[in-house]
Design an enzyme around this catalytic site. Structure first.
Site: not given
Length: 211
Positions: A74, A178
């Protein structure tokens, strides 16, 4: 270091160009404009795709800090976009090639079917285009893409497990950060789900960071 990529400007046009009775639009990497014979794939519009191109090898260098966490990596979306080429040139391509090298080795060089999908956040479609070109160049002959390129992480896991017909998915590349916010200046991420739909384990992610 080098990574191969299928040199065509567009491999798949994802948005609002097809609908099926199922969620998926399975297509081989080298797609023609011929419509499938299977009647369950009903096209509202002609799928625009490329059936011609050249595989080129692009020289690249390792990029510091490209170590996945829980099943993936990420970063800020601008890092993936490589807006600062002095630091992040070929960032997306480098990570995908490392991921594929690991997955191909894990599957004993028999990896040929992958799901590619994301949660729809900013940069989703552009990343899918690049990933599909790299999958094609790496010999992945079947790529499942959900309509619009959008599918939740749990749904990708379920699809990997539940699709029994051939070609059966052997894994999934999931574009998500997410619960983190998306958009310019916000987060984008890439995860890998393995053959039973499970998130890539520590052994897999450690191997990715070694390439």
């Amino acid at each position: 270091m080098k990574f191969p990529i299928f040199a065509t400007s567009v491999l798949f046009l994802l948005v609002n160009h097809q609908s099926t009775s199922n969620a998926f639009c399975p297509k081989p990497s080298f797609v023609s404009n011929n419509k499938p014979n299977n009647n369950k794939y009903k096209h509202n519009h002609e799928l625009k795709s490329s059936s011609k191109g050249t595989i080129v090898e692009v020289p690249t260098e390792p990029i510091e800090g490209m170590k996945p966490g829980t099943s993936g990596l990420r970063k800020k979306v601008e890092v993936w976009q490589a807006l600062d080429e002095s630091k992040h040139k070929n960032y997306l391509e480098n990570f995908i090639q490392s991921l594929l090298d690991t997955a191909i080795e894990k599957e004993d060089k028999k990896l040929d079917t992958i799901i590619v999908a994301g949660d729809g956040r900013y940069y989703n479609n552009e990343a899918i285009q690049v990933i599909c070109r790299m999958l094609a160049a790496n010999g992945i002959s079947n790529i499942y893409i959900p309509k619009g390129g959008i599918m939740s992480t749990p749904a990708v896991s379920a699809a990997i497990r539940c699709i029994k017909s051939k070609p059966k998915p052997q894994g999934g590349i999931v574009l998500t950060a997410s619960h983190n916010p998306g958009g310019p200046g916000e987060d984008f991420g890439i995860k890998y789900n393995e053959a039973f739909g499970q998130p890539a384990g520590e052994e897999f992610t450690d191997a990715v960071s070694c390439f």
